[in-house]
Design an enzyme around this catalytic site. Structure first.
Site, PDB file in Angstrom:
ATOM      1  N   LYS A  73       5.529  45.663  31.440  1.00 52.77           N
ATOM      2  CA  LYS A  73       6.905  45.159  31.555  1.00 52.77           C
ATOM      3  C   LYS A  73       7.624  45.585  32.843  1.00 52.77           C
ATOM      4  CE  LYS A  73       8.041  44.411  26.696  1.00 52.77           C
ATOM      5  NZ  LYS A  73       8.997  44.657  25.617  1.00 52.77           N
ATOM      6  N   GLU A  85      19.429  38.044  35.749  1.00 51.74           N
ATOM      7  CA  GLU A  85      20.459  39.089  35.780  1.00 51.74           C
ATOM      8  C   GLU A  85      20.150  40.278  34.859  1.00 51.74           C
ATOM      9  OE1 GLU A  85      24.249  37.893  34.178  1.00 51.74           O
ATOM     10  OE2 GLU A  85      25.331  39.468  35.276  1.00 51.74           O
ATOM     11  N   ASN A  94       9.869  40.759  30.231  1.00 46.58           N
ATOM     12  CA  ASN A  94       8.887  40.412  29.191  1.00 46.58           C
ATOM     13  C   ASN A  94       8.569  38.928  29.191  1.00 46.58           C
ATOM     14  OD1 ASN A  94      11.151  39.303  27.987  1.00 46.58           O
ATOM     15  ND2 ASN A  94      10.457  39.813  25.929  1.00 46.58           N
ATOM     16  N   ASP A 109      13.956  39.882  25.123  1.00 42.88           N
ATOM     17  CA  ASP A 109      14.121  40.736  23.929  1.00 42.88           C
ATOM     18  C   ASP A 109      15.595  40.840  23.543  1.00 42.88           C
ATOM     19  OD1 ASP A 109      11.480  41.345  23.425  1.00 42.88           O
ATOM     20  OD2 ASP A 109      11.489  43.155  24.649  1.00 42.88           O
ATOM     21  N   ALA A 133      16.811  54.480  22.375  1.00 47.09           N
ATOM     22  CA  ALA A 133      17.097  54.306  23.806  1.00 47.09           C
ATOM     23  C   ALA A 133      15.828  53.892  24.550  1.00 47.09           C
ATOM     24  CB  ALA A 133      17.672  55.599  24.381  1.00 47.09           C
TER      25      ALA A 133
HETATM   26  P1  NDP Z   1       9.950  52.753  22.766  1.00 56.94           P
HETATM   27  O1  NDP Z   1       8.742  53.582  22.550  1.00 56.94           O
HETATM   28  O2  NDP Z   1      10.351  52.381  24.151  1.00 56.94           O
HETATM   29  O3  NDP Z   1      11.230  53.497  22.087  1.00 56.94           O
HETATM   30  C1  NDP Z   1      11.145  53.999  20.798  1.00 56.94           C
HETATM   31  C2  NDP Z   1      12.502  54.539  20.369  1.00 56.94           C
HETATM   32  O4  NDP Z   1      12.405  54.977  19.021  1.00 56.94           O
HETATM   33  C3  NDP Z   1      13.003  55.730  21.169  1.00 56.94           C
HETATM   34  O5  NDP Z   1      14.393  55.692  21.272  1.00 56.94           O
HETATM   35  C4  NDP Z   1      12.546  56.909  20.298  1.00 56.94           C
HETATM   36  O6  NDP Z   1      13.328  58.059  20.478  1.00 56.94           O
HETATM   37  C5  NDP Z   1      12.802  56.343  18.930  1.00 56.94           C
HETATM   38  N1  NDP Z   1      12.027  57.002  17.875  1.00 56.94           N
HETATM   39  C6  NDP Z   1      10.723  56.792  17.562  1.00 56.94           C
HETATM   40  N2  NDP Z   1      10.362  57.547  16.523  1.00 56.94           N
HETATM   41  C7  NDP Z   1      11.465  58.276  16.161  1.00 56.94           C
HETATM   42  C8  NDP Z   1      11.730  59.224  15.146  1.00 56.94           C
HETATM   43  N3  NDP Z   1      10.792  59.608  14.284  1.00 56.94           N
HETATM   44  N4  NDP Z   1      12.984  59.741  15.054  1.00 56.94           N
HETATM   45  C9  NDP Z   1      13.947  59.351  15.920  1.00 56.94           C
HETATM   46  N5  NDP Z   1      13.746  58.448  16.909  1.00 56.94           N
HETATM   47  C10 NDP Z   1      12.526  57.907  17.026  1.00 56.94           C
HETATM   48  O7  NDP Z   1       9.740  51.461  21.878  1.00 56.94           O
HETATM   49  P2  NDP Z   1      10.451  50.029  22.048  1.00 56.94           P
HETATM   50  O8  NDP Z   1      11.887  50.247  22.320  1.00 56.94           O
HETATM   51  O9  NDP Z   1       9.671  49.177  22.977  1.00 56.94           O
HETATM   52  O10 NDP Z   1      10.260  49.421  20.592  1.00 56.94           O
HETATM   53  C11 NDP Z   1      10.963  49.929  19.469  1.00 56.94           C
HETATM   54  C12 NDP Z   1      10.689  49.042  18.282  1.00 56.94           C
HETATM   55  O11 NDP Z   1      11.265  47.767  18.533  1.00 56.94           O
HETATM   56  C13 NDP Z   1       9.205  48.807  18.019  1.00 56.94           C
HETATM   57  O12 NDP Z   1       8.934  49.095  16.658  1.00 56.94           O
HETATM   58  C14 NDP Z   1       8.991  47.326  18.296  1.00 56.94           C
HETATM   59  O13 NDP Z   1       8.072  46.770  17.395  1.00 56.94           O
HETATM   60  C15 NDP Z   1      10.390  46.760  18.062  1.00 56.94           C
HETATM   61  N6  NDP Z   1      10.639  45.555  18.823  1.00 56.94           N
HETATM   62  C16 NDP Z   1      10.986  44.420  18.147  1.00 56.94           C
HETATM   63  C17 NDP Z   1      11.236  43.244  18.816  1.00 56.94           C
HETATM   64  C18 NDP Z   1      11.587  42.011  18.038  1.00 56.94           C
HETATM   65  O14 NDP Z   1      11.645  40.929  18.629  1.00 56.94           O
HETATM   66  N7  NDP Z   1      11.866  42.126  16.735  1.00 56.94           N
HETATM   67  C19 NDP Z   1      11.146  43.144  20.289  1.00 56.94           C
HETATM   68  C20 NDP Z   1      10.823  44.407  20.920  1.00 56.94           C
HETATM   69  C21 NDP Z   1      10.568  45.542  20.196  1.00 56.94           C
HETATM   70  P3  NDP Z   1      13.006  59.116  21.658  1.00 56.94           P
HETATM   71  O15 NDP Z   1      13.607  58.546  22.904  1.00 56.94           O
HETATM   72  O16 NDP Z   1      13.695  60.341  21.190  1.00 56.94           O
HETATM   73  O17 NDP Z   1      11.517  59.237  21.727  1.00 56.94           O
END
Ligand code: NDP
Length: 284
Positions: A73, A85, A94, A109, A133
């Protein structure tokens, strides 16, 4: 139908690693078929080392565009001719769209999420709590900022990642944004209009619990989850039981697919056809 129409005449792709059987393929191709487009959406396994060659290949083969997912990405940007933008603000792409001779990077997204949200409420002037985040949270927060929300609280476990997002929102969008480091059960402040889970908590686990004081969810609040599988996450079930308006992650996934199809083809695809195809592909 002439012989010529029997040939494929447009291609769209998906560049990712380990995406075999991606239900997105089924959803996008259902839209092409429903609207009588002789297009194909093909999944391509691309390693980070081969990404530049793959993008040059897509150019040479006249692809109308492609999606790209992790780990491409951010790195794909150096192979493109420009950015939309929100993709420029997020620093992540993406969805790539061929416009004239140029390949332009977009991010669907957050736009998919916004389309879901606007089906139940106008985001302008709203107060938002966003858990997470990471990539999804970044995309959602930037689109919400561009759509004119009043205020956002980022609740994230890692302080550094949360602070980076808050910084982006404050400095690039002049948004009223604050960070809460997530430690123990969080209570939603009174006056919050929209609550969003943009963490990966709940993915493939219908019982996974967000550290959230459920009693602080008030009836009428919009509660959205990015998790599409399973769509009825614990948060969505709890929110619905408390009289909130619940938005599942399948809606976001379908809507980001819709935005992609709009970008590539210029048509407005049928959302119901795409959602049904996606649900079937996921076995729901
Ligand atoms: P990232 O790995 O970039 O971010 C994951 C986030 O989840 C971080 O903020 C992380 O916190 C937090 N996190 C994970 N586990 C825990 C926990 N046990 N306790 C607290 N915080 C937690 O992933 P993405 O942002 O790319 O994706 C996140 C989700 O979004 C995925 O499950 C994905 O499938 C879904 N998604 C859905 C889409 C849709 O169209 N429906 C599109 C894109 C994504 P920390 O920073 O502290 O690690």
């Amino acid at each position: 139908m002439s012989d010529q129409q029997n040939f494929l005449h447009e291609l769209v792709g998906s560049m990712s690693q380990g995406a075999a059987g991606n239900p997105t393929v089924v959803m996008i191709e259902a839209a092409f078929a429903h609207h009588g487009l002789h297009w194909r959406y093909v999944n391509m396994e691309v390693t980070p080392e081969d990404l530049g060659t793959a993008v040059r290949g897509a150019r040479a083969l006249g692809f109308r565009g492609f999606n790209c997912s992790l780990p491409h990405k951010v790195t794909v940007i150096s192979h493109l001719d420009g950015l939309g933008e929100s993709a420029a603000l997020m620093g992540a792409v993406n969805c790539v769209v061929r416009r004239g001779a140029q390949l332009i990077g977009e991010n669907t997204d957050g736009k998919g999420f916004l389309k879901s949200l606007t089906s139940v409420t106008d985001p302008r002037g709203k107060s938002v709590v966003l858990f997470g985040a990471g990539g999804a949270a970044r995309a959602i927060a930037v689109e919400l900022g561009l759509a004119g929300i009043r205020q956002i609280t980022i609740v994230n476990r890692s302080k550094a990642r949360g602070a980076e997002l808050v910084d982006l929102l404050r400095h690039k969008l002049q948004l009223n944004a604050e960070l809460v480091v997530w430690d123990g059960d969080y209570s939603i402040p009174v006056g919050t209009d929209v609550v969003i889970n943009a963490t990966s908590i709940g993915l493939y686990d219908a019982q996974a619990r967000l550290n959230l004081n459920i009693d602080s969810l008030k009836p009428g609040t919009v509660v959205a989850d990015v998790i599409g599988n399973p769509p009825r996450t614990r948060l969505i079930r709890d929110a619905a039981a408390r009289g909130c308006t619940a938005l599942d992650g399948l809606g976001m996934l379908v809507n980001q697919g819709i935005v992609g199809v709009q970008y590539w083809t210029g048509i407005e695809p049928d959302a119901a056809v795409m959602r049904q195809a996606l649900e079937q592909a996921l076995g729901l």
